[in-house]
Design an enzyme around this catalytic site. Sequence first.
Site, mmCIF file in Angstrom:
data_model
loop_
_atom_site.group_PDB
_atom_site.id
_atom_site.type_symbol
_atom_site.label_atom_id
_atom_site.label_comp_id
_atom_site.label_asym_id
_atom_site.label_seq_id
_atom_site.Cartn_x
_atom_site.Cartn_y
_atom_site.Cartn_z
ATOM 1 N N ASP A 46 7.799 -71.530 -40.989
ATOM 2 C CA ASP A 46 6.959 -72.210 -41.983
ATOM 3 C C ASP A 46 5.988 -71.217 -42.623
ATOM 4 O O ASP A 46 5.236 -71.565 -43.525
ATOM 5 C CB ASP A 46 6.257 -73.447 -41.393
ATOM 6 C CG ASP A 46 5.281 -73.130 -40.288
ATOM 7 O OD1 ASP A 46 5.209 -71.961 -39.848
ATOM 8 O OD2 ASP A 46 4.557 -74.061 -39.850
ATOM 9 N N SER A 47 6.037 -69.955 -42.151
ATOM 10 C CA SER A 47 5.309 -68.867 -42.825
ATOM 11 C C SER A 47 5.747 -68.762 -44.281
ATOM 12 O O SER A 47 5.029 -68.211 -45.118
ATOM 13 C CB SER A 47 5.572 -67.534 -42.113
ATOM 14 O OG SER A 47 6.958 -67.316 -41.952
ATOM 15 N N LYS A 114 11.925 -75.127 -33.916
ATOM 16 C CA LYS A 114 10.750 -74.584 -33.211
ATOM 17 C C LYS A 114 9.574 -75.507 -33.475
ATOM 18 O O LYS A 114 9.366 -75.921 -34.621
ATOM 19 C CB LYS A 114 10.430 -73.165 -33.700
ATOM 20 C CG LYS A 114 9.125 -72.608 -33.101
ATOM 21 C CD LYS A 114 8.970 -71.110 -33.312
ATOM 22 C CE LYS A 114 8.366 -70.721 -34.616
ATOM 23 N NZ LYS A 114 7.030 -71.286 -34.881
ATOM 24 N N GLU A 116 5.285 -76.235 -32.437
ATOM 25 C CA GLU A 116 4.064 -75.627 -31.880
ATOM 26 C C GLU A 116 3.367 -76.590 -30.931
ATOM 27 O O GLU A 116 3.424 -77.806 -31.104
ATOM 28 C CB GLU A 116 3.103 -75.256 -33.025
ATOM 29 C CG GLU A 116 3.644 -74.200 -33.951
ATOM 30 C CD GLU A 116 2.652 -73.769 -35.032
ATOM 31 O OE1 GLU A 116 1.465 -74.162 -34.983
ATOM 32 O OE2 GLU A 116 3.081 -73.037 -35.942
ATOM 33 N N GLU A 184 2.272 -66.060 -29.584
ATOM 34 C CA GLU A 184 1.708 -65.399 -30.768
ATOM 35 C C GLU A 184 0.290 -64.907 -30.496
ATOM 36 O O GLU A 184 -0.559 -65.653 -30.005
ATOM 37 C CB GLU A 184 1.726 -66.360 -31.967
ATOM 38 C CG GLU A 184 1.168 -65.706 -33.231
ATOM 39 C CD GLU A 184 1.572 -66.390 -34.528
ATOM 40 O OE1 GLU A 184 2.389 -67.312 -34.515
ATOM 41 O OE2 GLU A 184 1.025 -65.964 -35.575
HETATM 42 O O1 KIV Z 1 6.311 -69.256 -39.268
HETATM 43 C C1 KIV Z 1 6.748 -68.218 -38.746
HETATM 44 O O2 KIV Z 1 7.286 -67.329 -39.404
HETATM 45 C C2 KIV Z 1 6.600 -68.095 -37.296
HETATM 46 C C3 KIV Z 1 6.924 -66.784 -36.639
HETATM 47 C C4 KIV Z 1 6.093 -65.681 -37.111
HETATM 48 C C5 KIV Z 1 6.957 -66.889 -35.176
HETATM 49 O O3 KIV Z 1 6.243 -69.030 -36.656
#
Ligand code: KIV
Length: 281
Positions: A46-47, A114, A116, A184
């Site tokens: 989500d980055s 993934k 959190e 992280e």
């Molecule tokens: O959103 C993302 O890219 C991430 C990674 C950096 C682990 O969660």
Amino acid sequence: MAKKVTVRTIQKIKDNNEKFSMLTAYDYSTAKYIDEAGIDVILIGDSLAMTALGYETTHAIGVDEMKIFTKAVAKGVNHAMVVTDMPFLSYHTDVATAIKNCGEMIKLGANAVKIEGADEYIYEVIRRLVGCGIPVMGHVGFTPQFLNTIGGYNIQGKSFEAASDILFQCSRLEQAGVFSIVLEMVPEESAKYISENLTVPTISCGAGRYCTGQVIVCDDLFGKFSDFKPKFARRYGDMKSLILNCAKQFNEDVKNGSYPNDNEVFKLSEDELEQFKRHIC
Ligand code: KIV
């Protein structure tokens, strides 16, 4: 062709004391090249809210946007495991909504999701997702979706007590059924302690050298995103300069008339050209 990476491959890598690589990707061609390069896990992080869409944090991105990027990346990948990052509030309201949203990503080609956090509710969500056949990667330490409650981009697990707390969270995730956990921004000694006390592999995102996996945001790796650079993100290229140079040269060539050249245009046949000539006074 190399065999598809699965949850079993990832666990075997930890059991054999080996390492795996993970990169983010947001589009078809980048995913294709990263896959071709042999990267083991490709994360639609989500980055991308920040690197591709220009949002200030990851909070603004929604499920519909993540679906578009998941579809594009999945189409480019043959070998790597494809993991979609579930966006802010897409799994928090209730378990049924979490299953629906995560399931959509699997239907679009992701091999896992993934999520959190590690509280009791997240434990239940993971348990149910795994029960539905959806592999889950956990994410603890600094968790960007909790930026406002954490109060900034702060390193987590800076004392034995804090590291033990993260280990407790990881153990809960492990019991819930995750196949791996991203740590992280955790000091490497804390990450080592946590990793050595878990069965599933940990993945370092700024958590040092003792995790089984290492992940970097692809725009950081390529030197493309330049708003800021995390300490742990090693730049292997200077894509910003490459893009700037290409765009500058194109701009110049258009304006001085050297683009397009004779090889870059379509031509009429001789006969048709004659007709044109007859009609030109
Ligand atoms: O959103 C993302 O890219 C991430 C990674 C950096 C682990 O969660």
